[in-house]
Design an enzyme around this catalytic site. Structure first.
Site, short mmCIF file in Angstrom:
data_model
loop_
_atom_site.label_atom_id
_atom_site.label_comp_id
_atom_site.label_asym_id
_atom_site.label_seq_id
_atom_site.Cartn_x
_atom_site.Cartn_y
_atom_site.Cartn_z
N ASP A 1 3.50 -8.36 10.01
CA ASP A 1 3.60 -7.23 10.95
C ASP A 1 4.87 -7.35 11.79
OD1 ASP A 1 1.01 -6.64 10.17
OD2 ASP A 1 0.13 -7.72 11.86
N1 URA Z 1 -2.37 -11.13 9.53
C1 URA Z 1 -2.00 -10.27 10.48
O1 URA Z 1 -2.83 -9.77 11.20
N2 URA Z 1 -0.69 -9.96 10.60
C2 URA Z 1 0.27 -10.51 9.84
O2 URA Z 1 1.45 -10.20 10.02
C3 URA Z 1 -0.14 -11.41 8.85
C4 URA Z 1 -1.47 -11.70 8.71
#
Ligand code: URA
Length: 246
Positions: free
Chosen positions: A110
């Site tokens: 993310d």
């Molecule tokens: N889980 C999440 O919530 N975000 C990420 O970027 C990777 C795994």
């Protein structure tokens, strides 16, 4: 036997040596021992590989054989998008690594997630690492709101109900009162954030600290380094279908 005419393509032992399996001599022994398959059949000394299309496996593990493969490990900072081009003009992970040869991120983190991300032009490895049936482990450190109880950690371990179904059993432990180490092998969207939220502890900061066998606590945010051949081999071995893992 390869489909390639005898005089075409590169010698298999040369391709194996370049991919890090040892000297050409050692690679010839691998072939002689019947441990190498080329396009589905046991390879023989003298076989040649079409490195653009040939499928080479060593001990049952497909390996990348194109001559210009690169594999980068990046420590992604927060605020950088995991995509090759962002319509909103935000900085992308691809901006942080060399422009040539062109690489793509393997999976995604993310915008606000930090930590290890692999970028490569190795399609064989990308496919294996991103396909759900291969289930490579990823480890995260999640700083969360509140102080998770033992019960909350147990729920993370056993699986929590999310709107896209129950999560598979995971490894979860508390490394500080508000810091959870979570190892998952599914790759659902925002999975760690949703799991922590589901047990009452929204994530404040999320860092990926391991991808299968790869970790690098020395790699600073925004920096990248090439994987070693041993690391590439280890990743390929880690990306086995669940039933084949040893
Ligand atoms: N889980 C999440 O919530 N975000 C990420 O970027 C990777 C795994």
């Amino acid at each position: 036997m390869s489909d390639v005419a005898p005089s075409e393509g590169e010698r298999l032992q040369k391709v194996l040596a370049r991919a890090g399996f040892g000297s050409r001599r050692v690679c010839e022994e691998l072939i002689d021992d019947g441990r190498v398959r080329l396009n589905g059949a046991v390879a023989r000394l003298g076989d040649r590989v079409d490195t653009a299309n040939g499928v080479v496996e060593v001990d049952g593990v497909p390996i990348g054989v194109a001559p210009d493969l690169v594999h980068y490990l990046l420590n992604k900072p927060a605020g950088v998008v995991t995509t090759a081009a962002d319509p909103q003009g935000r900085p992308t992970v691809v901006d942080l690594v060399p422009p040539e040869p062109r690489v793509h991120p393997v999976g995604r983190l993310d915008l606000d997630t930090e930590g290890l991300l692999l970028l490569t032009n190795d399609g064989t490895l990308t496919h294996r690492l991103t396909h759900p049936s291969f289930g490579v482990e990823k480890e995260y450190l999640a700083q969360v709101q509140g102080r998770p109880s033992r019960g909350a950690i147990r729920r993370l371990r056993e699986g929590v109900d999310l709107d896209d179904g129950r999560t598979a059993p995971a490894e979860a432990s508390l490394v500080a009162p508000d810091l959870v180490r979570l190892t998952i092998h599914e790759g659902r969207n925002r999975q760690v954030r949703r799991m922590c939220e589901a047990v009452g502890h929204p994530v404040v900061r999320l860092v990926r600290t391991r991808i299968g066998p790869l970790r690098d606590p020395q790699l600073r945010p925004g920096r990248w380094r090439p994987l070693t051949l041993e690391e590439v081999r280890a990743l390929e071995r880690a990306a086995r279908p669940a039933g084949e893992r040893r």
